[in-house]
Design a protein around this motif. Structure first.
Motif, PDB file in Angstrom:
ATOM      1  N   ALA A   1       3.616   9.925  -9.814  1.00  0.00           N
ATOM      2  CA  ALA A   1       2.927  10.408 -10.920  1.00  0.00           C
ATOM      3  C   ALA A   1       2.207  11.639 -10.912  1.00  0.00           C
ATOM      4  CB  ALA A   1       1.924   9.138 -11.094  1.00  0.00           C
ATOM      5  N   ALA A   2       1.555  11.987  -9.760  1.00  0.00           N
ATOM      6  CA  ALA A   2       0.853  13.350  -9.740  1.00  0.00           C
ATOM      7  C   ALA A   2       1.890  14.546  -9.633  1.00  0.00           C
ATOM      8  CB  ALA A   2       0.269  13.215  -8.224  1.00  0.00           C
ATOM      9  N   THR A   3       2.857  14.232  -9.109  1.00  0.00           N
ATOM     10  CA  THR A   3       4.265  15.444  -9.304  1.00  0.00           C
ATOM     11  C   THR A   3       4.657  15.536 -10.670  1.00  0.00           C
ATOM     12  OG1 THR A   3       4.578  14.715  -6.811  1.00  0.00           O
ATOM     13  CG2 THR A   3       6.132  16.231  -8.235  1.00  0.00           C
ATOM     14  N   LYS A   4       4.779  14.391 -11.348  1.00  0.00           N
ATOM     15  CA  LYS A   4       5.313  14.307 -12.593  1.00  0.00           C
ATOM     16  C   LYS A   4       4.173  15.140 -13.321  1.00  0.00           C
ATOM     17  CE  LYS A   4       7.491  11.508 -16.326  1.00  0.00           C
ATOM     18  NZ  LYS A   4       7.869  10.122 -16.295  1.00  0.00           N
TER      19      LYS A   4
ATOM     20  N   ALA B   1       0.943  -1.235   0.076  1.00  0.00           N
ATOM     21  CA  ALA B   1       0.073  -0.029  -0.064  1.00  0.00           C
ATOM     22  C   ALA B   1       0.931   1.273  -0.049  1.00  0.00           C
ATOM     23  CB  ALA B   1      -0.812  -0.096   1.272  1.00  0.00           C
ATOM     24  N   ALA B   2       1.927   1.295   0.729  1.00  0.00           N
ATOM     25  CA  ALA B   2       2.866   2.457   0.836  1.00  0.00           C
ATOM     26  C   ALA B   2       3.584   2.557  -0.620  1.00  0.00           C
ATOM     27  CB  ALA B   2       3.835   2.131   1.967  1.00  0.00           C
ATOM     28  N   LYS B   3       3.750   1.481  -1.200  1.00  0.00           N
ATOM     29  CA  LYS B   3       4.622   1.604  -2.409  1.00  0.00           C
ATOM     30  C   LYS B   3       3.672   2.072  -3.760  1.00  0.00           C
ATOM     31  CE  LYS B   3       7.302  -1.219  -5.268  1.00  0.00           C
ATOM     32  NZ  LYS B   3       7.843  -2.784  -5.891  1.00  0.00           N
ATOM     33  N   LYS B   4       2.490   1.762  -3.320  1.00  0.00           N
ATOM     34  CA  LYS B   4       1.326   2.390  -4.401  1.00  0.00           C
ATOM     35  C   LYS B   4       1.112   3.816  -4.368  1.00  0.00           C
ATOM     36  CE  LYS B   4      -1.384  -2.008  -5.254  1.00  0.00           C
ATOM     37  NZ  LYS B   4      -2.708  -2.677  -4.968  1.00  0.00           N
ATOM     38  N   LYS B   5       1.013   4.008  -2.882  1.00  0.00           N
ATOM     39  CA  LYS B   5       0.955   5.552  -2.517  1.00  0.00           C
ATOM     40  C   LYS B   5       2.165   6.252  -3.245  1.00  0.00           C
ATOM     41  CE  LYS B   5      -0.316   8.280   1.353  1.00  0.00           C
ATOM     42  NZ  LYS B   5      -0.505   8.244   2.891  1.00  0.00           N
ATOM     43  N   THR B   6       3.249   5.876  -2.831  1.00  0.00           N
ATOM     44  CA  THR B   6       4.324   6.481  -3.193  1.00  0.00           C
ATOM     45  C   THR B   6       4.595   6.682  -4.822  1.00  0.00           C
ATOM     46  OG1 THR B   6       5.769   5.423  -1.444  1.00  0.00           O
ATOM     47  CG2 THR B   6       6.866   6.584  -3.084  1.00  0.00           C
TER      48      THR B   6
END
Length: 222
Positions: free
Chosen positions: A164-167, A154-159
């Motif tokens: 992706a959002a930042t990009k 879950a933490a990996k997906k969140k990261t």
């Protein structure tokens, strides 16, 4: 990591409690290149003149020969399990509670944590108790490991989503800047063209053209 449980045989020697005994015991093993993972030494309660040394693992002909040279013997009569798994707060209590509820008595236990993993040795009063403990140790440790794995996923997906959002935001911002720069260039180009056209209109006519005009006007008067 998944919980692993396997039977372990400790090699043991009873010695006098005095300086240099441990070193002399380990010397044959060191000379034979035996890699020891666990070393325990302790004095007997009530008799401080005697102590015991225990080692693990001793595997292979060369290692066994070196161990016997050091007067060590396998403790086949001691039912022992080597357990390894992912560390988590409260895991020791869960294991102890599960074994206690099943009526399994622990003769000795030694556990240590290295990084995010733990490794321990559990001794039992009989081989039957050790056999009964194996599925319980796997179940209690495995459940916690699965939870930890889920949290990690879950933490990996969140990261990944955050990256992706930042990009995307960076690309959007870059696009806006590019459009603004293009508009600025277009505006500047238009302004320059208008300025050039205006300058051309204000530019004085050549002298020949002016004379021709005057001559033309004089002819009309005659």
């Amino acid at each position: 990591m998944a919980v692993t449980v396997k039977k372990a045989v400790l090699w043991r020697r009873e010695v006098s409690n005095e300086p240099g005994v441990l070193a002399s015991t380990l010397q044959p093993l060191a000379e034979a290149g035996v890699n020891i993972q666990v070393l325990m030494g302790y004095a007997f309660p009530g008799d401080r003149s005697r102590s015991a040394i225990e080692l693990y693992p001793i595997s292979g002909t060369k290692a066994e020969a070196a161990a016997r040279q050091a007067n060590l013997d396998p403790t086949d009569e001691i039912a022992c399990l080597h357990v390894q798994g992912a560390n988590a707060a409260g895991l020791g209590h869960k294991i102890a509670a599960a074994l206690g509820k099943a009526g399994i008595n622990i003769s000795f236990v030694m556990v240590q944590v290295i990084g995010k993993e733990w490794s321990g040795f559990f001794g039992f009063e009989s081989a039957e108790d050790a056999e009964r403990a194996i599925p319980l140790l796997k179940e209690v440790g495995g459940a916690k490991t699965k939870t930890a794995a889920k949290k990690k996923t879950a933490a990996k997906k969140k990261t990944t989503a955050k990256k992706a959002a930042t990009k995307k935001a960076a690309a959007k911002s870059k696009g806006k800047k590019k459009t603004a720069a293009k508009g600025k260039v277009t505006k500047l180009s238009t302004k320059r063209k208008a300025s050039t056209r205006k300058a051309a209109q204000k530019k004085p006519k050549p002298a020949t053209a002016r004379k021709k005009t005057k001559s033309s006007k004089g002819g009309r008067k005659k």
